[in-house]
Design a protein around this motif. Structure first.
Motif, short mmCIF file in Angstrom:
data_model
loop_
_atom_site.label_atom_id
_atom_site.label_comp_id
_atom_site.label_asym_id
_atom_site.label_seq_id
_atom_site.Cartn_x
_atom_site.Cartn_y
_atom_site.Cartn_z
N HIS A 170 -6.81 -18.16 34.23
CA HIS A 170 -7.00 -17.58 33.05
C HIS A 170 -6.14 -18.82 32.02
O HIS A 170 -6.21 -18.41 30.88
N ASP A 171 -5.74 -19.82 32.45
CA ASP A 171 -5.17 -20.88 31.65
C ASP A 171 -5.79 -21.84 31.53
O ASP A 171 -6.35 -22.62 32.50
N ILE A 172 -6.47 -22.14 30.25
CA ILE A 172 -7.38 -23.33 29.81
C ILE A 172 -6.91 -24.71 30.28
O ILE A 172 -8.01 -25.45 30.87
N ASP A 173 -5.77 -24.94 30.27
CA ASP A 173 -5.14 -26.29 30.93
C ASP A 173 -5.46 -26.26 32.57
O ASP A 173 -6.11 -27.30 33.03
N ASP A 174 -5.24 -25.27 33.30
CA ASP A 174 -5.47 -25.25 34.68
C ASP A 174 -6.89 -25.13 35.18
O ASP A 174 -7.13 -25.82 35.98
N ALA A 175 -7.33 -24.31 34.42
CA ALA A 175 -8.86 -24.23 34.69
C ALA A 175 -9.61 -25.36 34.52
O ALA A 175 -10.64 -25.67 35.18
N ALA A 176 -9.49 -25.86 33.24
CA ALA A 176 -10.48 -27.16 32.88
C ALA A 176 -9.93 -28.58 33.77
O ALA A 176 -10.89 -28.85 34.38
N ALA A 177 -8.92 -28.45 34.29
CA ALA A 177 -8.30 -29.46 35.39
C ALA A 177 -8.89 -29.35 36.72
O ALA A 177 -9.57 -30.18 37.41
N THR A 178 -8.97 -27.90 37.07
CA THR A 178 -9.46 -27.23 38.30
C THR A 178 -11.07 -27.79 38.43
O THR A 178 -11.36 -28.12 39.36
N ALA A 179 -11.83 -27.59 37.31
CA ALA A 179 -13.06 -27.83 37.10
C ALA A 179 -13.36 -29.38 37.35
O ALA A 179 -14.26 -29.94 37.93
N ALA A 180 -12.37 -29.94 36.67
CA ALA A 180 -12.66 -31.66 36.85
C ALA A 180 -12.42 -31.84 38.11
O ALA A 180 -13.23 -32.83 38.82
N VAL A 181 -11.61 -31.21 38.81
CA VAL A 181 -11.28 -31.86 40.31
C VAL A 181 -12.50 -31.36 41.48
O VAL A 181 -12.93 -32.10 42.01
N TYR A 182 -13.06 -30.17 40.89
CA TYR A 182 -14.19 -29.74 41.60
C TYR A 182 -15.46 -30.55 41.60
O TYR A 182 -16.00 -30.90 42.34
N LEU A 183 -15.95 -31.06 40.20
CA LEU A 183 -16.87 -31.77 40.07
C LEU A 183 -16.66 -33.12 40.56
O LEU A 183 -17.60 -33.54 41.27
N CYS A 184 -15.53 -33.65 40.40
CA CYS A 184 -15.20 -35.16 40.94
C CYS A 184 -15.18 -35.23 42.43
O CYS A 184 -15.67 -36.17 43.26
N ALA A 185 -14.97 -33.99 43.18
CA ALA A 185 -15.00 -33.68 44.43
C ALA A 185 -16.64 -33.60 45.03
O ALA A 185 -17.12 -33.68 46.23
N SER A 186 -17.53 -33.47 44.19
CA SER A 186 -19.09 -32.97 44.38
C SER A 186 -19.86 -34.23 44.42
O SER A 186 -20.91 -34.25 44.74
N THR A 187 -19.32 -35.27 43.84
CA THR A 187 -19.94 -36.55 43.77
C THR A 187 -19.34 -38.02 43.78
O THR A 187 -17.94 -37.73 43.48
N SER A 188 -19.83 -39.10 43.97
CA SER A 188 -18.98 -40.26 43.87
C SER A 188 -18.72 -40.71 42.66
O SER A 188 -17.48 -41.48 42.60
N THR A 189 -19.40 -40.70 41.76
CA THR A 189 -19.15 -40.95 40.20
C THR A 189 -20.04 -39.80 39.44
O THR A 189 -21.22 -39.54 39.79
N MET A 190 -19.47 -39.81 38.16
CA MET A 190 -20.47 -39.04 37.15
C MET A 190 -20.90 -40.06 36.02
O MET A 190 -21.16 -39.54 34.89
N THR A 191 -20.68 -41.28 36.21
CA THR A 191 -21.15 -42.02 35.20
C THR A 191 -22.60 -42.70 35.52
O THR A 191 -23.29 -43.44 34.78
#
Length: 263
Positions: free
Chosen positions: A207-228
């Motif tokens: 419920h902390d936007i700092d932790d939640a946003a960073a967790t989303a970032a980690v999750y997204l980057c673990a799902s692909t080799s690059t987002m560029t």
């Protein structure tokens, strides 16, 4: 993501108007090139990035965060000046923008090849919970979104999967069924696996936007080799939520935030 239930169910009509957009040719600013697929433009790296963030806490670690002054943004305060400037252009509160910037830096320090931009986190946050403000919630200076944003029970109702309680109500307050939680809408099981303490307060809190946003970032980057790249970005977003309509909405918002922030 399987945990993104809030808008997929009853709340979708209240939060967003889905806009379908063409994704055949999206150019990065200054690149002079277009790419096949939904390549999301970058909103620019926030200036003066902080040192590498704290080490993620062990899976499942929780606790009450230390009380901070009401004007203290914590680790996200490193982006306060930048966020104040960008919020004058982008319709997102400065405190929340700072959290998205912190999320970008958090994952860049650990997975620099991913290339995730804060604009994608902002777009996901918009669709998932109106940037932590769904249902009248308010994001406090310490990053906590309250009252807690909790999705409907995953009880097997029509159009809803059935997931029996896995956290004894620790995150969602429901001891019978699981529910998606927080501004980025994670299932309790997903949070226990991926949750990180981005702001260094000693606990990973959904419920902390700092932790939640960073967790989303980690999750997204673990799902692909690059987002560029278009395919790489699309693969990550459709892992977060397996819906093409959802991904197109995130794409539209991502590029709009990027273009607006660079004006």
């Amino acid at each position: 993501m399987k945990g993104r239930i809030l808008l997929a169910a009853a709340a979708v009509a209240l939060l967003i108007t889905v806009i379908l957009v063409s994704v055949t040719s999206v150019a990065r600013p200054g690149s002079g090139r277009a790419t096949a697929g939904p390549l999301v433009v970058s909103g620019g790296i926030p200036p003066d990035p902080p040192p590498a963030g704290p080490t993620p806490v062990a899976a499942g670690q929780t606790g009450k965060a230390p009380t901070a002054p009401v004007t203290d943004w914590g680790a996200a305060g490193r982006y306060q000046d930048w966020a104040n400037q960008i919020s004058a252009k982008v319709p997102v509160a400065a405190r929340t923008l700072a959290a998205y910037a912190l999320g970008e830096r958090f994952v860049a320090d650990r997975n620099p090849s991913c290339g995730l931009s804060w604009v994608t986190l902002a777009a996901v946050g918009a669709v998932e919970s109106a940037h932590g403000r769904f249902g009248g919630a308010v994001v406090a200076e310490d990053g906590t979104s309250a009252p807690a944003i909790i999705g409907p029970p995953l009880d097997g109702s029509p159009g809803v999967m059935a997931i029996a309680d896995t956290d004894d109500g620790q995150y969602d307050g429901d001891t019978r069924w699981d529910r998606a939680v927080g501004p980025m809408q994670f299932l309790p099981t997903t949070w226990r696996t991926w949750g990180v303490d981005a702001d260094g307060d000693g606990a990973a809190r959904p419920h902390d936007i700092d932790d939640a946003a960073a967790t989303a970032a980690v999750y997204l980057c673990a799902s692909t080799s690059t987002m560029t790249t278009g395919p790489g970005w699309w693969a990550a977003i459709t892992t977060y939520n397996r819906s093409e309509t959802y991904a197109r909405d995130v794409l539209e918002r991502s590029n709009e935030y990027a273009k607006t922030s660079l004006r």
